[in-house]
Scaffold this motif. Structure first.
Motif, PDB file in Angstrom:
ATOM      1  N   PRO A 270       0.897  -1.389   0.034  1.00 54.48           N
ATOM      2  CA  PRO A 270      -0.045   0.086   0.092  1.00 54.48           C
ATOM      3  C   PRO A 270       0.942   1.218   0.085  1.00 54.48           C
ATOM      4  O   PRO A 270       0.353   2.157  -0.378  1.00 54.48           O
ATOM      5  N   SER A 271       2.042   1.056   0.461  1.00 50.70           N
ATOM      6  CA  SER A 271       2.826   2.356   0.617  1.00 50.70           C
ATOM      7  C   SER A 271       4.140   2.481  -0.235  1.00 50.70           C
ATOM      8  O   SER A 271       5.011   3.244  -0.190  1.00 50.70           O
ATOM      9  N   LEU A 272       4.271   1.126  -0.987  1.00 49.68           N
ATOM     10  CA  LEU A 272       5.457   1.125  -1.454  1.00 49.68           C
ATOM     11  C   LEU A 272       5.273   0.760  -3.153  1.00 49.68           C
ATOM     12  O   LEU A 272       4.584  -0.313  -3.478  1.00 49.68           O
ATOM     13  N   LYS A 273       5.584   1.513  -3.997  1.00 45.74           N
ATOM     14  CA  LYS A 273       5.418   1.210  -5.695  1.00 45.74           C
ATOM     15  C   LYS A 273       6.775   1.280  -6.231  1.00 45.74           C
ATOM     16  O   LYS A 273       7.327   2.426  -6.653  1.00 45.74           O
ATOM     17  N   PRO A 274       7.526   0.265  -6.007  1.00 44.79           N
ATOM     18  CA  PRO A 274       9.012   0.419  -6.538  1.00 44.79           C
ATOM     19  C   PRO A 274       9.060   0.574  -8.076  1.00 44.79           C
ATOM     20  O   PRO A 274       8.167   0.396  -8.946  1.00 44.79           O
ATOM     21  N   PHE A 275      10.005   1.245  -8.500  1.00 40.75           N
ATOM     22  CA  PHE A 275      10.529   1.280  -9.875  1.00 40.75           C
ATOM     23  C   PHE A 275      10.820  -0.005 -10.488  1.00 40.75           C
ATOM     24  O   PHE A 275      11.308  -0.574 -10.072  1.00 40.75           O
ATOM     25  N   PHE A 276       9.989  -0.208 -11.516  1.00 35.92           N
ATOM     26  CA  PHE A 276      10.099  -1.460 -12.338  1.00 35.92           C
ATOM     27  C   PHE A 276      10.256  -1.470 -13.746  1.00 35.92           C
ATOM     28  O   PHE A 276       9.408  -0.646 -14.287  1.00 35.92           O
ATOM     29  N   ARG A 277      11.256  -2.156 -14.201  1.00 31.08           N
ATOM     30  CA  ARG A 277      11.238  -1.965 -15.733  1.00 31.08           C
ATOM     31  C   ARG A 277      11.739  -3.478 -16.192  1.00 31.08           C
ATOM     32  O   ARG A 277      12.307  -4.347 -15.351  1.00 31.08           O
ATOM     33  N   PHE A 278      11.379  -3.791 -17.465  1.00 28.10           N
ATOM     34  CA  PHE A 278      11.793  -4.969 -18.300  1.00 28.10           C
ATOM     35  C   PHE A 278      13.144  -4.619 -19.165  1.00 28.10           C
ATOM     36  O   PHE A 278      13.130  -3.483 -19.557  1.00 28.10           O
ATOM     37  N   HIS A 279      13.934  -5.564 -19.002  1.00 32.11           N
ATOM     38  CA  HIS A 279      15.209  -5.438 -20.156  1.00 32.11           C
ATOM     39  C   HIS A 279      15.080  -6.916 -20.807  1.00 32.11           C
ATOM     40  O   HIS A 279      15.522  -7.743 -20.328  1.00 32.11           O
ATOM     41  N   VAL A 280      14.621  -7.048 -22.044  1.00 33.95           N
ATOM     42  CA  VAL A 280      14.799  -8.298 -22.737  1.00 33.95           C
ATOM     43  C   VAL A 280      16.169  -8.324 -23.371  1.00 33.95           C
ATOM     44  O   VAL A 280      16.589  -7.402 -23.894  1.00 33.95           O
ATOM     45  N   THR A 281      16.833  -9.424 -23.430  1.00 31.57           N
ATOM     46  CA  THR A 281      18.205  -9.542 -23.748  1.00 31.57           C
ATOM     47  C   THR A 281      18.443  -9.518 -25.206  1.00 31.57           C
ATOM     48  O   THR A 281      19.471  -9.179 -25.733  1.00 31.57           O
ATOM     49  N   ASN A 282      17.473  -9.501 -26.093  1.00 31.88           N
ATOM     50  CA  ASN A 282      17.729  -8.977 -27.629  1.00 31.88           C
ATOM     51  C   ASN A 282      17.357  -7.520 -27.797  1.00 31.88           C
ATOM     52  O   ASN A 282      17.208  -7.204 -28.969  1.00 31.88           O
TER      53      ASN A 282
END
Length: 300
Positions: A270-282
């Motif tokens: 409820p108080s944490l929304k971490p920064f999130f990203r994908f990196h696909v290896t190609n």
């Protein structure tokens, strides 16, 4: 906490032999690559959004009569609509911050679906080292969860790389003990964990008040299920083989399950929304790393 392979890991550690653990001989190549990426990120010191003696512009303010004339920004003053008003350029005050980096060293991270692609682990290392070098150039101190060793200075990258590559492959999760409350945390993994491990990690993340960045490194075959027909899957982590018929019928269900799995990280509490990203290896690293770097510098 013991870590066992998730459904996703069992599904995709197949058909190709996973990479052997990177040898230290590859360290110079990784360091050079990370330095090149860090230069492109145009790293600079962190700012605290208050006046100081840093090197990045913060704001203009009116010149005070008690201040020396050498502080006046004459170009800005000449552009002012109020000719009688003189302006001073203020810089940000810079205070070094601490960044803690963890790269998942587990066996399933060594997998790749094609000889033309890097393994997830190599991609994760390269990404983490690039962001680490950018932080070092910005005057930050870098630590590893569970270690008392700290790295600082422009020339510390090889030592940081060596330390990250020495993490044992059975290390299931980062050790959150000893991380300062307001340190920034960067975790790089495929995050394809079973539900128990995922919930354990999320519970720990919710207790960390500092900024948290999660970078999920996936092989393209993990990001989008490409198979059809009957496929036999084997595991990098000594799980039983799994044979699935008509895998083309699983595409939609797999994508929905994958989305739900990662949504747990996007909204960890409820108080944490971490920064999130994908990196696909190609895919190229720079666009994703630029977003991460922007967040880690406190700009997002």
């Amino acid at each position: 906490m013991a870590r066992s392979p998730s459904f996703f890991q069992r599904l995709f550690t197949s058909r190709k032999e996973h990479d052997a653990s990177p040898q230290l001989a590859s360290l110079p190549e990784l360091v050079l690559s990370a330095r090149g990426l860090a230069r492109q990120l145009r790293s600079g010191p962190h700012g605290n959004r208050r006046a100081g003696d840093g090197h990045e512009f913060w704001q203009f303010r009116p010149h005070q009569p008690t201040e020396p004339a050498s502080l006046i920004d004459w170009k800005q003053s000449a552009r002012s609509p109020e000719p009688e008003l003189l302006w001073v350029r203020e810089q940000e005050q810079h205070t070094p911050r601490s960044l803690f980096i963890w790269v998942d060293p587990s066996a399933s991270m060594r997998w790749r679906s094609s000889d033309s692609l890097p393994s997830k682990y190599r991609t994760a290392l390269s990404d983490a080292l690039a962001l680490g070098q950018a932080a070092l150039l910005g005057g930050e101190t870098i630590g590893l969860p569970g270690s008392r060793t700290r790295f600082s200075g422009h020339q510390a990258l090889p030592k940081l790389a060596h330390a990250l590559m020495q993490l044992p492959s059975e290390t299931a999760l980062p050790n959150f003990a000893g991380i300062p409350p307001h340190a920034t945390l960067l975790l790089v993994s495929d995050f394809l964990w079973n539900d128990n491990v995922m919930q354990h990690c999320l519970a720990r993340l919710t207790t960390h008040p500092g900024r948290t960045a999660l970078l999920a490194v996936l092989d393209p075959q993990e990001r989008h299920l490409p198979f059809s027909g009957s496929v036999q899957f084997t595991s990098c982590e000594n799980e039983p083989e799994l044979t699935l018929p008509a895998t083309e019928s699983l595409h939609d269900a797999y994508q929905a399950r994958l989305t739900a799995h990662f949504d747990q990280l996007r909204t960890a509490g409820p108080s944490l929304k971490p920064f999130f990203r994908f990196h696909v290896t190609n895919q190229p690293a720079l666009p994703v790393l630029a977003d991460c770097h922007h967040f880690l510098r406190g700009r997002a």
